[in-house]
Design an enzyme around this catalytic site. Structure first.
Site, PDB file in Angstrom:
ATOM      1  N   CYS A   1       0.052   1.804   4.038  1.00 51.12           N
ATOM      2  CA  CYS A   1      -0.167   0.773   3.029  1.00 51.12           C
ATOM      3  C   CYS A   1       0.448   1.273   1.738  1.00 51.12           C
ATOM      4  CB  CYS A   1      -1.656   0.450   2.884  1.00 51.12           C
ATOM      5  SG  CYS A   1      -2.647   1.854   2.355  1.00 51.12           S
TER       6      CYS A   1
ATOM      7  N   HIS B   1      -4.229  -2.955  -6.524  1.00 50.88           N
ATOM      8  CA  HIS B   1      -4.517  -2.994  -5.083  1.00 50.88           C
ATOM      9  C   HIS B   1      -5.467  -4.159  -4.807  1.00 50.88           C
ATOM     10  CE1 HIS B   1      -5.817  -1.702  -1.075  1.00 50.88           C
ATOM     11  NE2 HIS B   1      -4.802  -0.844  -1.079  1.00 50.88           N
TER      12      HIS B   1
END
Length: 632
Positions: A26, A554
């Site tokens: 990620c 995020h």
């Protein structure tokens, strides 16, 4: 960072290709699905230059790298055989999923249920403590209307705790929060309370309803909402779509409220009272030993997440007995972590270590222990042991004199002293001082090896370039930084990073900043600068400002698993942006319905290059409003 060497070392330490079922990345970490999670040596991996932390979460073995993760992943895949890489990046859905550890599942449920309501409990508890101080110094009368209003504010969250828990538990279980709230409201209804308190036997359809008090209770509503989630889903499956809105809530509440009153509630109340009485008996009959054991192990419970299992016991104890024995020991553990950090600062000969240990020690004194515990004490090892010993000594003193907390609220540090106002206040203060001083002295005496954590105290210097995965560019990062104002990229509620249900953020492993619970699905640029990375799944954006701040936004937790669904990027890596430019749109409602948290960390990843991060004291924030400022 030598990405080739790091990738090779990581692959070797996780057990080699033969132990890797699948690996993706990620924005910040490598995510391994391993055949055997017991093979990797967590401590050895964490020592690697370039690794910021390791965690096992959601069945994935996650190695936290930071902004350089894409480059490390690329090198890692070069070490894989063609047979492995041909499997692709998507794990086969027909493979059996790993069974979750039942204990971990229970702890995850408890933490996920209590974390959202802690602000309400904390605020109410602090108001009760403030009220006790005001009465003690004769600033207000205990019979006046001001007292009654403040008492209602302080008691409200606890009296109606079953409703708060019902909403939070249903949210965690994926059932309807408002049906759950309706069940909680029904059992707290004044008529039900009066009926169950009357001398006559109450019945429902000729079935006896056992008398019980549900205000401030924990266990009955949790069990009720858990059962209600199954009833609701079962009814939903057999009901036509045109009738769901009418039938599902009606039948669920009509079934679950009587069941709660007849069976679930009394069992829960008995269990809750039994736990509270058992804890009370233990501390009354084995006080010194109980304090020594609980105080000395509380920090270990925090590391494993098992301390969340004690929260309902603490709340239940205060609700049924009017006090709790374990909250003072939790505070003793926190002050011991602070003392150990100050001991490191006292002993160290390295100026950066001194500064880091002193600053994290201050935050630990205020009740936020993670930076000191993870960033200093556990890294040096011996100070952490000293903190455990200090907490055990302070805990033994507290329990010997029956030290109690009379309300629950506030951080378990100096700001939470109001929790202890009562007959044993002096013993609480002495116990906290003992924990702090003992840990500091023991740390100084036994010492530690500074070279064990050289990476922690060495200033982070940005590499000259960052490779953007989805754009053929190189972005120069500034070697020095300047004071800067960071503006909010999202509309929503501002929260501490500690509220994020992911240790990489809550423990500030990745960097410092704040989190935002979005109320809209738009992300705009918080600074003037350059986008250096947009994750393939769209859930994370990296920006370097013109003044040198490296930022990570995020969106949500574990939303990488959505593989881009519900995310619409509006920029690519390499884009020049100014404050307010649209970066990303996301469907926050659909993401929540898919079962993912949407809380969004907005952090500075090169925080070590700054002397301070000053957060603006706001609760609700709009896009473009000041969020926090950086001091070089």
């Amino acid at each position: 960072m030598d990405k080739v060497k790091l990738s090779k070392d990581i692959l070797t330490m996780v057990g080699g290709e033969e132990n890797v079922d699948q690996v993706v990345h990620c924005m910040t970490r490598l995510r391994f699905n391993l055949h055997d999670d017991n093979i990797p040596n967590k401590k050895e991996i964490e020592k690697l230059d370039g690794v910021m932390g390791v965690m096992l979460n959601g069945g994935q073995y996650q190695v936290i790298i930071g902004n350089e993760v894409a480059g490390v992943y690329t090198e890692l895949m070069k070490h894989m055989s063609p047979a492995f890489t041909s499997k692709g990046e998507t794990r086969s859905e027909d493979k059996p999923k790993k069974a979750k550890n039942p204990v971990s599942g229970v702890l995850d449920f408890i933490s996920g249920m209590f974390t959202p309501i802690l602000p309400a409990i904390t605020g109410a508890g602090m108001i009760k403590g403030i009220l006790a101080i005001l009465v003690a110094v004769n600033w207000i009368e205990a019979t006046g209307s001001t007292y009654k209003i403040m008492a209602a504010i302080g008691d409200g969250a606890f009296y109606f705790l079953p409703i708060l828990l019902a909403v939070s538990a249903a949210r965690k279980l994926g059932s309807n929060m408002y049906i759950a709230a309706g069940i909680g409201a029904a059992i707290l209804h004044p008529d039900i309370t009066a009926l169950l308190g009357a001398p006559e036997q109450a019945t429902f359809l000729n079935i006896n309803v056992i008398s019980a008090v549900y205000s401030s209770s924990v266990i009955p509503i949790v069990i009720a909402v858990w059962l209600a989630s199954y009833v609701e889903k079962a009814i939903d499956k057999v009901t036509h779509a045109s009738l769901k809105l009418l039938v599902v809530p009606t039948v669920t509440m009509l079934v679950m409220v009587p069941i709660t009153l007849i069976a679930v509630g009394p069992i829960g109340v008995v269990a809750g009272n039994g736990l509270a009485d058992g804890i009370s008996w233990l501390f009354n009959n084995a006080g010194l030993f109980a304090g020594l054991l609980v105080g000395g192990t509380f920090s270990l419970l925090i590391i494993t997440g098992m301390h969340y299992a004690l929260v309902p016991i603490m709340i239940g104890s205060i609700a049924t007995l009017g006090f709790d024995y374990m909250i003072p020991l939790m505070a003793a553990a926190n002050l011991a972590q602070a003392g150990a950090a100050f001991g490191v600062s006292w002993k160290s000969r390295n100026s950066k270590t001194k500064t880091l240990a002193f600053s994290t020690g201050i935050t630990a004194v205020m009740g936020i222990t993670e930076p000191a515990m993870y960033g200093v004490n556990m890294k040096f090892k011996k100070p952490f042991i000293a903190a455990l010993i200090g907490a055990a000594i302070g805990g033994a003193f507290m329990s010997t004199f029956g030290t109690k907390a009379y309300v629950m609220g506030g951080l378990a540090g100096l700001p939470g002293i109001a929790m202890f106002i009562g007959p044993t206040l002096i013993y609480a203060l002495i116990g906290l001082l003992i924990s702090f001083v003992a840990a500091a002295i023991i740390t100084y005496v036994i010492g530690f090896q500074e070279d064990e954590v050289e990476a922690v105290v060495t200033e982070v210097v940005a590499e000259p370039t960052v490779d953007a995965k989805n754009a053929d560019i190189s972005i120069e990062l500034e070697a020095s930084v300047a004071d800067e104002e960071i503006f909010s990229p999202i509309v929503g509620e501002v929260k501490l990073l500690s509220a994020v249900p992911d240790p990489a953020f809550s423990e500030e492993i990745m960097g410092k900043g704040v989190a935002i619970e979005p109320s809209e699905g738009r992300v705009v640029a918080p600074v003037n600068g350059t986008v250096f990375s947009v994750s393939k799944s769209g859930h994370a954006i990296g920006i370097v400002s013109d003044k040198g701040a490296e930022m990570l936004i995020h969106i949500g937790i574990d939303t990488v698993k959505l593989k881009g669904q519900h995310f619409t990027p509006h920029v690519k890596a390499g884009a020049q942006v100014v404050v307010g430019d649209l970066l990303m749109e996301f469907d926050h409602i659909a993401i929540k319905q898919a079962g993912y948290e949407i809380i969004t960390p907005v952090i500075i990843t090169n925080i070590d290059q700054y002397s301070a991060l000053e957060q603006n004291q706001v609760i609700e924030v709009k896009q473009g409003e000041p969020l926090y400022s950086l001091k070089a």
